[in-house]
Every structure is written in C-alpha cells, then in structure tokens.
Design an enzyme around this catalytic site. Structure first.
Site, PDB file in Angstrom:
ATOM      1  N   ASP A 507    -124.936  82.909 -26.262  1.00  0.00           N
ATOM      2  CA  ASP A 507    -124.882  83.965 -25.240  1.00  0.00           C
ATOM      3  C   ASP A 507    -123.853  83.567 -24.186  1.00  0.00           C
ATOM      4  OD1 ASP A 507    -125.336  85.741 -23.149  1.00  0.00           O
ATOM      5  OD2 ASP A 507    -127.509  85.769 -23.436  1.00  0.00           O
ATOM      6  N   HIS A 508    -122.751  84.327 -24.109  1.00  0.00           N
ATOM      7  CA  HIS A 508    -121.655  83.963 -23.208  1.00  0.00           C
ATOM      8  C   HIS A 508    -122.024  84.156 -21.730  1.00  0.00           C
ATOM      9  CE1 HIS A 508    -117.783  82.594 -22.309  1.00  0.00           C
ATOM     10  NE2 HIS A 508    -117.070  83.276 -23.192  1.00  0.00           N
ATOM     11  N   ARG A 509    -123.138  84.801 -21.451  1.00  0.00           N
ATOM     12  CA  ARG A 509    -123.586  84.918 -20.057  1.00  0.00           C
ATOM     13  C   ARG A 509    -124.137  83.594 -19.548  1.00  0.00           C
ATOM     14  NH1 ARG A 509    -127.843  89.672 -20.776  1.00  0.00           N
ATOM     15  NH2 ARG A 509    -128.402  88.186 -22.418  1.00  0.00           N
TER      16      ARG A 509
END
Length: 535
Positions: A507-509
């Site tokens: 998850d790039h968040r």
C-alpha cells in the site's frame, strides 16, 4: 429519623460475577416495593433485581458493566420498611432473553446463534433437523454461509427439537433464536412454542389486546424479543409490541429507553438505520468508497453469437469479489518482484520431512515462508500495521494469513501468533485449517485478525503476479513455482540454483519503494539461510 439500609444482590442461584446490564434508578428516585432496580445477565438468563421495600434511593454503588454476586451492595435506600427484607427479595428471571447459544440447561431451551465473529445477517443455507428429531450435543443443527466460510451451528446440548424458528434463506446474527430444544425434564413437552417465564409484575399486568403505537401485538415476536423482565412489563403496560422495537443495548437488547421512545413515536428506535441496499454487480457506480464513478457495464446478448451456459457464482465468490474490487480500487497497489535462492532450504525441507514422517506432518515451503514473513515484519514494522483514518496502527502480534484454494472459492485462514510456533507446528496447523476450509467447516474466527498474508501458487506454475492486498492489511506476498536458474558470483563460474519468485504488493499510502525493496531483500535472505530467523 433516617432509616437508610444497604440493598444487596439477592440469591441468584449458583451464578457469580454476573454483569450489570442496566440500572433503572438514580439517587433521589422514589421506588415502591417490587419495582426493578437493576438488570443482570448471566450465561443463561436475564434477571431483574427488585426493590425489597418502598423508599427513596440515596446512592447507587455500582455501574453498568460491573460484575456482582449474591450479597454485593448495589445501593442505599431511605424509607419505611424492614431492613432485613433486603436480603430476601428474589431476583426475577427471564430465560428467553440472553444472547448466548442456549438459554436454559434443562426443560425447554431456546437455542441461539453463537458467536460468529463480526458477521451479521448471515444467510441460513441448510437446516439439518425437524421438529421431533433427537439430537446430541455438538450435532449440527443448521449451516450458515458468511462472506468467507460455510459454518455449521452445533447443538449446545442433547434433547428433542421442539420448534424451529427460522427457515432456509433467513438471515441471522449472533443471539438470534433458531429453535427450541427439550432436554432433561422437558423432553416430553410437545412441539408447541413454550411460554417464557416473565416477571411477577408482567404476569400481573393484563395482556394488551393491541399495541398503542403500532396495532395488534404479535405475541410470538414479543416473546422472542431480547429484553429483561422489567422492560417486558413496561412494554405490556404501554401496549408496545417488543417485536417491532429495535434495541440499542448490547447485542440488540431492548432497554427501557427504547420502549419509552417507541411508545412516544410509534416507530423503531435505538438501532442505526439500515443503509440503502447497494447496487450489485459491475454496473454499480457513483457514490461508493473512493469516489469512483464508472460508466455502466456493457450489456451484451451473448446468446446471439453462439451457444452459452449460465452458472451463478457461489456466494463466497460474489462477496470476496466485491471485497477484492474495493481493495484494488481504494488501495494504491505497487508490486515489487524478487528472487530467493532456496537451494539449501529445499534440501533441508526434504530432510525434515523424512524425520517427521512418523508424525504425519508433511512440510511444504509455506511454513518456512511464514517464519520468513515474521522475521521481515519485525524488522520492518510498518508492514505489520493498518491505516485507521489518519493514524497508523502498529500491531505487536504476528498473525499470518495464507490463501487456500477450495471448491467454494478462495479463503484465507490465519496462523495466530506465528512468531511463537515452530515450523512443524505451523505446518500441522496449516494442513488442519486448509482441510476445514475445503470441507466448508472453517470458523470465521480462524480467518480473522491477520496482519500479513501469503498467496502461494505453489506447483501450479507461473513466474510473477500482482496479488491484491487483503484489507485492512497493507501488504501481501505472492509466491510462484520455483525454477532452476544459472547463477554466478563473478561472471565466470556458473551453477544452477533453485530460485523462488517473490511478488510483494504494498500500500503506497503507508509504504514507499525503498522500504519494499528492503523488505523483499530480507525476506529472500531468510529463505536462503533460515538461520537468520534466530536474529
């Protein structure tokens, strides 16, 4: 002269440490003898503690959630009356109200849906018994199908089925009554619905022929409602049909406030309004999570191009598909690929299986990957976290999920506390959970609480793929079939090494590319030399 006395919990049988679920009075209130003061809920019954005298409440010594036993002081009261009576007033019991799976040990018991995790409104897909059938404890009564598993509800005791309260297609939640069962002295009772025990006040009150706010009272629905004797008496007094009231208490219990509000407004109160039913299928668009607004799904008459066959998706595939779609759309996925040299590990695994042959445990690569995952998660804790609004929740436990292919669709059982278990223990637990999943007998609790997942295509083939993250986790490891590859440390001397392809989706968040690369490198290094898990 003041005549203050302590009011104590009366004799409540063999029960101890019973939770207080409702308090009906406050300091300054005037009460009469037999008015309910508090409500308790044991494993088998909801009980009201009545006032032993007429007087004024001086102070209340307990609060909702406290656990009490016989003799515990619950409040002080001032007024006329014999103080000795405080220890003599019996608790009034209602055996039909509590949420546990069974509400009475003998006689006619109401069997309820037990704890099924966080699932609600789970469809009944099969009923295995009918009125008159004899069942033993642990015999399956019915089957439910949640979004992740098919579950059997077992009988909590032996007895004869009296009355079945649900049918195939009904949706049930924890605490819902599914049938009545006669056991012990009640085994000879006919299949008619038994009348529940009610409080003295409720029994004395005349039955209201009609509900003042909502028309005629449905007696069957009234008796099935989850409420204490005092609340039932109040509902009778006000002509409220409890079957039409939505409870705001724990597990949907109906409180006095719910009845009062219903009597004034004439409608359901307490519970949250049910959300509007979402449009199903790919054609749904707009207003969904993530703010995605898509064009309608194309409608095509496939039959005009040639023969077709239509087959409905299983319920598990429908729901898991919706979850996967949400996860793919909402989570900004990125996938890093890596290769692990498992030549030495494979040789070690073969030796281990020979040593474990007599124990019946056969190890695949998965248990070793679970240990590698724990090692990597401890070194890079953001991979073992979850987003909660604008906060990141770091978990200090390591529960590893693994994808299991079943006839009903993909399921993800979870190995709890994988950091505390040996590789053979993990292997045995994996085999047991996978077997239960394939047979449709796995429990929801066995598929909850995961902090990281592994999706292995094993010997099926392929090289790399992009696994979809299992929200609310923030990463998942995909593994394909190992293959032999030529390696050289100096570009001159080459040798074949068994190579395992790894695909880490993240998850790039929460995670950035550098952290993902380090995680993958560490994961591969542990598989290349399992001694690293010792550090």
């Amino acid at each position: 002269m003041s005549n203050a006395i302590d009011i104590e919990v009366p004799d409540i049988g063999d029960f101890t440490d019973v939770p207080v679920i409702e308090i009906f009075v406050k300091p300054g209130d005037s009460v009469k003898a037999e008015d309910p003061l508090i409500s308790l809920e044991s494993e088998k019954a909801t009980m009201d503690v009545p006032s032993p005298r007429t007087g004024v409440v001086k102070s209340v010594s307990i609060k909702v959630g406290d656990k009490v036993s016989a003799g515990v002081v619950i409040m002080q009261m001032e007024g006329e009356g014999a103080p000795a009576a405080a220890a003599e007033a019996p608790a009034r019991t209602n055996l039909t109200a509590p949420p546990p799976s069974v509400s009475a040990p003998t006689g006619v018991a109401e069997v309820r849906v037990p704890d099924i995790g966080d699932f609600k409104d789970v469809p009944v897909i099969e009923i295995f018994v009918k009125p008159g059938d004899e069942v033993k404890a642990e015999d399956p009564l019915l089957a439910l199908e949640s979004e992740k598993a098919t579950m059997d509800v077992p009988s909590p005791l032996s007895g004869k089925v009296q009355d079945i309260r649900i049918k195939v297609g009904d949706k049930v939640s924890e605490g819902a009554v599914i049938l009545t069962l006669a056991s012990g002295d009640g085994a000879g009772v006919t299949a008619a619905t038994p009348a529940p025990a009610v409080s003295a006040a409720a029994a004395a009150a005349p039955a209201a022929p009609a509900s003042a706010p909502g028309g005629a009272i449905d007696e069957k629905a009234f008796t099935l409602a989850y409420a204490s004797p005092a609340v039932r008496g109040l509902a009778r007094e006000k002509g409220v049909d409890l079957g039409k009231v939505t409870g705001s208490g724990k597990h949907g219990r109906i409180t006095r406030e719910d009845v009062e509000a219903f009597a004034q407004g004439g409608g359901k109160v307490g519970g949250a309004a049910a959300p509007a039913k979402a449009a199903s299928g790919p054609a749904a668009s707009g207003g969904g999570i993530g703010g995605v607004d898509l064009l309608p799904w194309p409608k095509v008459d496939f039959a005009k191009y040639g023969p077709v066959e239509r087959k409905e998706l299983s319920r598990i595939k429908k729901i898991s598909g919706a979850n996967l779609h949400r996860n793919w759309v909402v989570i900004p996925h990125v996938t890093n690929h890596e290769e692990a040299d498992i030549t030495d590990l494979e040789q070690f695994r073969v030796r281990m299986n020979k040593e474990l042959e007599k124990s019946g445990v056969k190890l695949s690569l998965l248990p070793f990957m679970v240990k590698a995952a724990v090692s990597a998660l401890k070194k890079f804790p953001e991979f073992n976290a979850s987003l909660d609004g604008d906060s990141l929740v770091y978990k200090n436990y390591w529960h590893i999920g693994f994808a299991a292919d079943t006839p009903n669709g993909l399921m993800v059982p979870v190995i709890k506390d994988a950091d505390k278990k040996s590789i053979p223990e993990i292997g045995k637990e994996m085999n047991d959970l996978a077997k239960l999943a394939r047979e449709g007998k796995i429990k929801p609790a066995d598929m909850q609480g995961g902090t990281f997942s592994i999706s292995s295509l094993g010997g099926l083939g392929g090289t790399y793929f992009t696994p979809i993250i299992n929200a609310p986790e923030v990463a998942i490891m995909g593994v394909c079939k190992s293959f032999w590859k030529q390696h050289s440390a100096d570009g001159k001397n080459w040798e074949a090494r068994l190579t395992l392809p790894l695909s880490l989706s993240w998850d790039h968040r929460v995670i950035d590319g550098a952290a993902a690369a380090r995680f993958n490198t560490h994961f591969a290094a542990v598989l290349a030399d399992m001694r690293r898990v010792l550090f």
